[in-house]
Design an enzyme around this catalytic site. Structure first.
Site, PDB file in Angstrom:
ATOM      1  N   ARG A  50      33.748  36.036  41.221  1.00 36.52           N
ATOM      2  CA  ARG A  50      33.664  36.853  42.445  1.00 36.52           C
ATOM      3  C   ARG A  50      32.689  38.018  42.248  1.00 36.52           C
ATOM      4  O   ARG A  50      32.023  38.441  43.195  1.00 36.52           O
ATOM      5  CB  ARG A  50      35.036  37.339  42.902  1.00 36.52           C
ATOM      6  CG  ARG A  50      35.003  37.888  44.328  1.00 36.52           C
ATOM      7  CD  ARG A  50      36.371  38.229  44.888  1.00 36.52           C
ATOM      8  NE  ARG A  50      37.085  37.108  45.445  1.00 36.52           N
ATOM      9  CZ  ARG A  50      36.919  36.636  46.689  1.00 36.52           C
ATOM     10  NH1 ARG A  50      36.048  37.187  47.507  1.00 36.52           N
ATOM     11  NH2 ARG A  50      37.617  35.615  47.109  1.00 36.52           N
ATOM     12  N   GLU A  55      41.521  43.569  50.832  1.00 31.42           N
ATOM     13  CA  GLU A  55      40.708  44.079  49.729  1.00 31.42           C
ATOM     14  C   GLU A  55      39.412  44.792  50.124  1.00 31.42           C
ATOM     15  O   GLU A  55      39.057  45.788  49.513  1.00 31.42           O
ATOM     16  CB  GLU A  55      40.356  42.925  48.779  1.00 31.42           C
ATOM     17  CG  GLU A  55      41.558  42.284  48.122  1.00 31.42           C
ATOM     18  CD  GLU A  55      41.187  40.996  47.419  1.00 31.42           C
ATOM     19  OE1 GLU A  55      41.019  39.973  48.111  1.00 31.42           O
ATOM     20  OE2 GLU A  55      41.038  41.021  46.194  1.00 31.42           O
TER      21      GLU A  55
END
Ligand code: MTE
Ligand code: HPA
Ligand code: MOS
Length: 752
Positions: A304, A705
């Site tokens: 990520r 997030e």
């Protein structure tokens, strides 16, 4: 009727795992942990522990009936150390007693014949020593090497990003209860019930259908219970099976801080090239991730970081390489943002350096390079309905950063002591698990004959409000008041093979599965309503607890229709499965469409630094954020506020320190400073308008997030204020920007 889950929380009635009433005869467990960062041992001495009053037994790796491994992605994580420990805090024995205190005291008395080995704590040092979790990975677009010579400006440098402790209010906890059939029921404070179920089965040699994991709710997870609740559930399970007694394990804050992993620290080298107009032409970076002593989720987190290495910007030529480096620290793990905030920070540092060299405000460069539809990301995906520019422009109109810059310049020239600073920061965050297989969910919906409804999904509520969102989605789909719907605990008996509640996908995946289940039930009910009311089932309308047929006056109450449907032997239950469509990713070429969509936003962060004392404050954060069509505005605003404050803490005050032997020094909240109410800035949050998101459930977007990235602006806003005092000094990119660091940079020693 009105006792919604939110009410339970605010009334203090909600039971967390540690609040569950203990069955008679429950034993308490505590772990003996390694005092050394790297050592071997051949013998564990449990005699002193067994002499401690109240202590019943001590178990070690030799007592594990199944396989001594709880690794999720890699099999490099023993439940209890066997012959070797690889960090301070590594569990190697488990002590039981009638009380938690006695178990803890017993655990302190266990010892072993340690032979110490050399240890590595820094990612760069581990990389140099070849200590890697897997070979480095590279994402590339265009041809960086070919364009450096054509760049007008090139900046390069080094960045160091600190770790952070999750500080979920509820520490890790599990209660394992033996079943009469030899199986286990485990109450586990986990974000990942199925991961826990699989690991418990693995260590105990039980088939998964004999292991039930149940989670009612969490007192916060933030990623810290995505993979690292497994250890505690497995320890409790091992003991419950061996002793055939219920066993609870519930570390206190200090043990939780010492033993569990944290956000990954990163070091990085970057190089950014721009053309004469300030367009980014080439970006190259090498990221060193400090994984700690085992893989845990580090490789997914590393991936990520690569996905988000260019944040919300389009750069035609990119090469980013990332290495997951094995060190002798407790294994670092998921933490809100999952590696993206770290690589985004590196990109934003490169922009600050370029802006200084070009003597422009960073926001001029940022705006010029924002991602738009048709651009390509370094993994080959082209964003659709990109909102980077829309958010930026809305921020500009609403909060006037240019005027703010002028105000600050005027203030700073008149105030020698208190300097103000400003920074803008955009975000672009991909929604979906990067491991495509995890993008699926199931929901089990029952309608009872009184018209009340229950739902079980894999979604674990950890304070982010996913249960309330699911309730709203179902209320809207069934056309009934939300109070008629109860969202149940997550249990692996009711819904199997659940993905973790993580990657901000909780509502997207589980909410859509719940919606599909409601549509199935509604379909059956429509047939019945059409028989009773006459007309076409397609024309039946469900609204406000009434079922009617379009353009007529006839209607039925929800309750009447439900009991009629039951009388006519129509199913009132449904299990629905949802898999996000259109996802694919090729791990050989590192290209594909890994995300359902992206979340966008932009923030302006304002700061003040006291030049004399070296203290800094974050005064105000103004945000324009894209929630799509919000499922629950209050919850979404709360998520943004919480993420911003969490990000500010990481950037400014949360400073994790170890001694030279890898022993955590900041193991209490006295030494480890999380943001409090005084550190929380004023916040203006605007949700982007006209932002319907077709790939999201009911046009919404995930929220959990991405807004953490706004908190990164705190670092740059403080740095901006500091640079007004020493405009010609070298800027440093080393988080957190603590008062100590501010002071020593502002007032270097004579030879600096
Ligand atoms: N909000 C609260 N109050 N508590 C949490 O533990 N975890 C965050 C975020 N917001 C968290 C939170 C993280 S790391 C994620 S991935 C998402 O919530 C998970 O929930 P969601 O997928 O339902 O958004
Ligand atoms: N995000 C969060 N958790 C995860 C992911 C992800 O992309 N992949 C596996 N676990
Ligand atoms: Mo969140 S870090 O994906 O639990």
């Amino acid at each position: 009727m009105n006792r919604t889950p939110v009410n339970l929380l605010v009334q203090g009635k909600a039971q967390f795992t540690g609040d569950l009433p203990l069955p008679a005869g429950t034993l308490h467990a505590a772990v003996a942990t390694s005092p050394h960062a790297h050592a071997t041992f051949t013998r564990i001495d449990t005699s002193a522990a067994l002499r401690e009053p109240g202590v019943v037994a001590v178990l070690t790796a030799a007592d594990i009936p199944g396989i001594n491994d709880i690794g999720n992605l890699f099999h490099d994580e023993p439940l209890l150390a066997h012959g070797r420990v690889e960090c301070v805090g590594h569990p190697y024995a488990l002590v039981f007693a009638g009380t938690a205190d006695a178990a803890w005291r017993g655990a302190q008395l266990v010892s072993a014949d340690w032979q110490q080995l050399p240890a590595i704590f820094e990612a760069r040092a581990a990389f140099a020593a070849g200590s890697l979790i897997q070979p480095p990975r590279t994402f590339a677009l265009g041809d960086v090497d070919a364009v450096w010579s054509a760049c007008h400006t090139i900046v390069s440098g080094q960045v160091d990003i600190g770790s952070a402790e999750h500080v979920y209010l509820e520490t890790q906890c599990a209660l394992a209860i033996p079943r009469d059939d030899g199986g286990l029921k485990v109450h586990s404070a986990t974000q990942s019930p199925s991961v826990v179920q699989k690991a418990v089965a693995h260590i105990s040699s039980l088939p998964m259908h004999r292991v039930e994991i149940e989670v009612a709710r969490l007192g916060g997870g933030f990623g810290g219970k995505e993979d690292q609740a497994t250890l505690w559930a497995c320890l409790a399970s091992l003991a419950a099976l061996k002793l055939q007694k219920p066993v609870r394990i519930w570390p206190d804050r200090r043990d939780d801080m010492r033993i569990t992993g944290k956000r990954h620290p990163y070091s990085a080298d970057y190089r950014l090239g721009l053309d004469a107009d300030g367009k980014f032409m080439a970006y190259e970076a090498f990221l060193y991730q400090n994984a700690g002593c085992s893989a845990d989720l580090s490789t997914a987190i590393l991936e990520r970081s690569l996905f988000h290495a260019t944040n919300a910007y389009f750069i035609p030529n990119v090469r980013v390489t990332a290495a997951s480096c094995r060190t002798h620290l407790p294994s670092n793990t998921a933490f809100r943002g999952f590696g993206a905030p770290q690589s985004i920070f590196v990109m934003e540092c490169a922009i600050r350096e370029a802006a200084r060299q070009l003597q422009q405000p960073p926001e001029a460069l940022q705006q010029r390079n924002l991602l738009q539809d048709g651009d390509t990301l370094p993994y080959g995906m082209s964003p659709q309905r990109a909102k980077a520019l829309a958010c930026w422009q809305a921020l500009d109109t609403r909060f006037q950063p240019a005027a703010k810059r002028q105000e600050i310049a005027a203030w700073n020239s008149a105030n020698p002591r208190f300097r103000k600073g400003l920074s803008l920061i955009p975000v672009c965050f991909g929604i979906g698990f990067t491991a495509t297989l995890l993008n699926q969910a199931e929901a089990l919906v029952h309608v009872y004959t009184d018209g009340s409804v229950s739902v079980t999904t894999g979604a674990v509520d950890m304070g982010q409000g996913v249960h309330e969102k699911i309730r709203r989605i179902m209320a809207q789909t069934l056309g009934i008041p939300g109070e008629r719907i109860h969202v149940e605990s997550t249990s692996t008996l009711r819904v199997a093979n659940v993905s973790p509640t993580a990657a901000s996908t909780g509502a997207d995946l589980n909410g859509e599965a719940a919606r599909q289940a409601c549509l199935t039930i509604r379909h059956g009910l429509s047939q019945v309503a059409a028989e009773i009311l006459g007309g076409d089932p397609e024309a039946i309308v469900f609204s406000d607890g009434w079922i009617s047929i379009a353009n007529t006056e006839f209607s039925l109450s929800w309750e009447t229709l439900v009991s009629e449907a039951y009388a006519r032997r129509t199913s009132l239950s449904a299990l629905a499965h949802y898999a996000t469509p259109g996802l694919h990713f090729n791990h050989d070429t590192n290209t594909g469409n890994p995300f359902a969509y992206h979340v966008y936003g932009a923030a302006m962060v304002e700061s003040t630094v006291d030049i004399l004392r070296g203290t800094g404050t974050i005064d105000r954060v103004s945000v324009v954020h894209d929630c799509g069509r919000s499922l629950d505005e209050m919850t979404d605003r709360g998520q943004i506020e919480g993420a911003v404050v969490q990000g500010i803490g990481w950037m400014t005050s949360e400073d994790i320190r170890h001694d030279a032997n890898g022993c955590l020094l900041t193991d209490t909240l006295a030494g480890y400073k999380i943001p409090d109410l005084h550190a929380a800035p004023l916040m203006d949050i605007v949700l982007l308008e006209d932002a319907d998101n077709p790939p999201g459930v009911l046009n919404s977007k995930a929220v959990g997030e991405p807004p953490l990235v706004y908190g990164l602006g705190a670092y740059f806003a403080l740095q901006d204020a500091m640079l007004s005092w020493r405009p010609d000094a070298l800027a440093e990119y080393h988080t957190p920007m603590t008062p100590e660091r501010i002071f020593t940079w502002l007032h270097p020693g004579k030879d600096a």
